[in-house]
Structures are given as C-alpha cells and as structure tokens.
Design a protein around this motif. Structure first.
Motif, PDB file in Angstrom:
ATOM      1  N   ASN A 124       3.804  21.909 -12.312  1.00  0.00           N
ATOM      2  CA  ASN A 124       3.548  21.336 -13.630  1.00  0.00           C
ATOM      3  C   ASN A 124       4.876  21.112 -14.332  1.00  0.00           C
ATOM      4  OD1 ASN A 124       2.273  20.383 -15.839  1.00  0.00           O
ATOM      5  ND2 ASN A 124       1.708  22.360 -16.666  1.00  0.00           N
ATOM      6  N   THR A 125       5.643  20.166 -13.829  1.00  0.00           N
ATOM      7  CA  THR A 125       6.925  19.863 -14.442  1.00  0.00           C
ATOM      8  C   THR A 125       6.967  18.384 -14.782  1.00  0.00           C
ATOM      9  OG1 THR A 125       7.966  19.345 -12.336  1.00  0.00           O
ATOM     10  CG2 THR A 125       8.086  21.632 -13.074  1.00  0.00           C
ATOM     11  N   CYS A 126       7.831  18.051 -15.684  1.00  0.00           N
ATOM     12  CA  CYS A 126       7.982  16.646 -16.054  1.00  0.00           C
ATOM     13  C   CYS A 126       8.472  15.827 -14.870  1.00  0.00           C
ATOM     14  CB  CYS A 126       8.955  16.508 -17.227  1.00  0.00           C
ATOM     15  SG  CYS A 126       8.291  17.114 -18.769  1.00  0.00           S
ATOM     16  N   ALA A 127       9.349  16.427 -14.069  1.00  0.00           N
ATOM     17  CA  ALA A 127       9.899  15.699 -12.925  1.00  0.00           C
ATOM     18  C   ALA A 127       8.788  15.328 -11.947  1.00  0.00           C
ATOM     19  CB  ALA A 127      10.965  16.538 -12.230  1.00  0.00           C
ATOM     20  N   SER A 128       7.881  16.278 -11.670  1.00  0.00           N
ATOM     21  CA  SER A 128       6.804  15.968 -10.727  1.00  0.00           C
ATOM     22  C   SER A 128       5.840  14.945 -11.314  1.00  0.00           C
ATOM     23  CB  SER A 128       6.063  17.235 -10.318  1.00  0.00           C
ATOM     24  OG  SER A 128       5.382  17.793 -11.408  1.00  0.00           O
ATOM     25  N   ALA A 129       5.620  14.990 -12.627  1.00  0.00           N
ATOM     26  CA  ALA A 129       4.739  14.005 -13.254  1.00  0.00           C
ATOM     27  C   ALA A 129       5.374  12.615 -13.197  1.00  0.00           C
ATOM     28  CB  ALA A 129       4.444  14.398 -14.695  1.00  0.00           C
ATOM     29  N   GLN A 130       6.665  12.558 -13.464  1.00  0.00           N
ATOM     30  CA  GLN A 130       7.350  11.268 -13.405  1.00  0.00           C
ATOM     31  C   GLN A 130       7.380  10.732 -11.980  1.00  0.00           C
ATOM     32  OE1 GLN A 130      11.098  12.200 -15.176  1.00  0.00           O
ATOM     33  NE2 GLN A 130      10.355  11.947 -17.266  1.00  0.00           N
ATOM     34  N   GLU A 131       7.577  11.618 -11.018  1.00  0.00           N
ATOM     35  CA  GLU A 131       7.580  11.205  -9.614  1.00  0.00           C
ATOM     36  C   GLU A 131       6.210  10.663  -9.217  1.00  0.00           C
ATOM     37  OE1 GLU A 131       8.900  10.160  -6.036  1.00  0.00           O
ATOM     38  OE2 GLU A 131      10.165  10.924  -7.644  1.00  0.00           O
ATOM     39  N   SER A 132       5.159  11.331  -9.650  1.00  0.00           N
ATOM     40  CA  SER A 132       3.802  10.865  -9.357  1.00  0.00           C
ATOM     41  C   SER A 132       3.562   9.491  -9.961  1.00  0.00           C
ATOM     42  CB  SER A 132       2.773  11.851  -9.903  1.00  0.00           C
ATOM     43  OG  SER A 132       2.901  13.089  -9.282  1.00  0.00           O
ATOM     44  N   LYS A 133       4.033   9.312 -11.186  1.00  0.00           N
ATOM     45  CA  LYS A 133       3.857   8.020 -11.848  1.00  0.00           C
ATOM     46  C   LYS A 133       4.620   6.929 -11.100  1.00  0.00           C
ATOM     47  CE  LYS A 133       4.362   5.816 -16.349  1.00  0.00           C
ATOM     48  NZ  LYS A 133       4.778   6.007 -17.738  1.00  0.00           N
ATOM     49  N   ARG A 134       5.876   7.228 -10.703  1.00  0.00           N
ATOM     50  CA  ARG A 134       6.659   6.246  -9.954  1.00  0.00           C
ATOM     51  C   ARG A 134       5.990   5.900  -8.627  1.00  0.00           C
ATOM     52  NH1 ARG A 134      11.248   8.871 -12.107  1.00  0.00           N
ATOM     53  NH2 ARG A 134      11.330  10.327 -10.369  1.00  0.00           N
ATOM     54  N   THR A 135       5.459   6.912  -7.932  1.00  0.00           N
ATOM     55  CA  THR A 135       4.783   6.675  -6.659  1.00  0.00           C
ATOM     56  C   THR A 135       3.567   5.779  -6.852  1.00  0.00           C
ATOM     57  OG1 THR A 135       5.527   8.833  -5.884  1.00  0.00           O
ATOM     58  CG2 THR A 135       3.703   7.827  -4.689  1.00  0.00           C
ATOM     59  N   ALA A 136       2.778   6.078  -7.894  1.00  0.00           N
ATOM     60  CA  ALA A 136       1.590   5.268  -8.157  1.00  0.00           C
ATOM     61  C   ALA A 136       1.972   3.833  -8.499  1.00  0.00           C
ATOM     62  CB  ALA A 136       0.780   5.886  -9.295  1.00  0.00           C
ATOM     63  N   GLN A 137       3.030   3.660  -9.295  1.00  0.00           N
ATOM     64  CA  GLN A 137       3.473   2.308  -9.638  1.00  0.00           C
ATOM     65  C   GLN A 137       3.978   1.557  -8.407  1.00  0.00           C
ATOM     66  OE1 GLN A 137       6.358   3.165 -12.693  1.00  0.00           O
ATOM     67  NE2 GLN A 137       4.869   2.902 -14.348  1.00  0.00           N
ATOM     68  N   GLN A 138       4.682   2.264  -7.539  1.00  0.00           N
ATOM     69  CA  GLN A 138       5.195   1.644  -6.315  1.00  0.00           C
ATOM     70  C   GLN A 138       4.044   1.205  -5.418  1.00  0.00           C
ATOM     71  OE1 GLN A 138       8.285   0.821  -5.730  1.00  0.00           O
ATOM     72  NE2 GLN A 138       7.857  -0.033  -3.707  1.00  0.00           N
ATOM     73  N   LYS A 139       3.030   2.069  -5.266  1.00  0.00           N
ATOM     74  CA  LYS A 139       1.867   1.717  -4.440  1.00  0.00           C
ATOM     75  C   LYS A 139       1.140   0.519  -5.020  1.00  0.00           C
ATOM     76  CE  LYS A 139       0.935   6.245  -2.426  1.00  0.00           C
ATOM     77  NZ  LYS A 139      -0.012   7.356  -2.348  1.00  0.00           N
ATOM     78  N   GLU A 140       1.013   0.474  -6.354  1.00  0.00           N
ATOM     79  CA  GLU A 140       0.342  -0.644  -7.009  1.00  0.00           C
ATOM     80  C   GLU A 140       1.132  -1.936  -6.794  1.00  0.00           C
ATOM     81  OE1 GLU A 140      -0.806  -1.904 -11.546  1.00  0.00           O
ATOM     82  OE2 GLU A 140      -0.866   0.220 -11.015  1.00  0.00           O
ATOM     83  N   LYS A 141       2.462  -1.850  -6.884  1.00  0.00           N
ATOM     84  CA  LYS A 141       3.307  -3.020  -6.669  1.00  0.00           C
ATOM     85  C   LYS A 141       3.178  -3.521  -5.236  1.00  0.00           C
ATOM     86  CE  LYS A 141       8.104  -4.498  -7.116  1.00  0.00           C
ATOM     87  NZ  LYS A 141       9.475  -4.061  -7.439  1.00  0.00           N
TER      88      LYS A 141
END
Length: 173
Positions: A124-141
C-alpha cells in the motif's frame, strides 16, 4: 398514531407484529432523542466523517453533562485572569493521558494494518499505486494500437479486393 398501535397491541390479535412495533416505537421517542440529533449536527461535519463511536460518545456525554449543569465549556473552565491565572491541573493531566491513549491506539492500529499487509502480501504505497496506474494505461494504449492496426488491415484488404474486382471487370469488357 401511537394510540392506534396501542389499541392494536391490546387486542392481542397480532403478537409478532405488536412486538416489532413496540420495539420500533421505543427507539426514538421523546425530546432527548430529538435533541441528540441536533447536538450531533454540531459534532458531525465533513471533516469529522471518520470519527469513531467512542469519540462521538465522549463528546455527547460531555455536552449532556454541561447541559444538565446549565453551563457551557467556557463557563466551566473560565479563569479570572486568562493569561496569568492558575491552570486546572486535573484537566491538563486528563488531556495528556487521553492524548497518549489515542496515540498508542493509532500506532497499534497502524502496526496491525502493517502486519495484515505483510501477511497477505499487499503493498500500500504510492509508488505501487502509480506503477499499477502506469501499467493499466500502457495496456489500454497497446489495446488501442492493436485495434487501430486491425482496422487499417481490414481497410487495406477491402481496397485490394476492390482493385482486383475493378481489374477483372476491365479485362472482361
């Protein structure tokens, strides 16, 4: 309405319903129940939405105690000389002990949360949340790019088919 339900209960015709109604009518009855909602309106606001029941209970108890004495907090703890007058040592000691207890409880809850996170492997860290968001955005792209490539290929095939048919018609004529 209460009299009507009293008549229904006295008939003894509906014992289960009578018990439910008796319980429902006894929940919020009288001026103290109505005044507690008014007092809670003063206590609960958007900033205190995470207030726990014990804190709300303590606030309500203090308000009712002062109300029964006909005093306000400023009247109860007023000093003759605010700057140089004596401080109520019992009040200060109670405030310090309450603060220590609250801090210990918050630290214990935080430690328990950390133990559960380790137990279940949760980060539960900001880094892991940001990484998850980046991964989801990359998959969507990537999904968008694949869809666009499919559409381009379909358009090319259709164009090639149209050209082939046009050449066949030209040969036949």
């Amino acid at each position: 309405m209460v009299m009507w339900w009293a008549h229904v209960m006295s008939t003894g015709k509906y014992p289960a319903l009578s018990g439910v109604i008796r319980g429902a009518l006894s929940i919020c009855h009288g001026p103290m129940a109505e005044s507690s909602f008014n007092l809670m309106g003063d206590t609960l606001d958007p900033k205190s939405s995470r207030m726990n029941i014990a804190t709300l209970d303590a606030i309500q108890t203090a308000k009712y105690a002062m109300k029964s004495r006909g005093m306000t907090a400023t009247m109860m703890f007023k000093r003759e000389d605010e700057k140089f007058g004596p401080v109520d040592r019992i009040l200060c000691r109670n405030m310090r002990s309450a603060a220590r207890r609250d801090k210990a409880q918050r630290e214990e809850r935080l430690m328990e949360k950390g133990r559960r996170q380790v137990e279940y492997g949760f980060k539960n860290t900001c880094a892991s949340a940001q990484e998850s968001k980046r991964t989801a955005q990359q998959k969507e792209k990537e999904a968008g790019l694949r869809q666009a490539a499919k559409q381009r290929n379909a358009a090319r095939r259709k164009t090639v088919e149209t050209l082939v048919q046009a050449k066949k018609k030209k040969k036949n004529s």
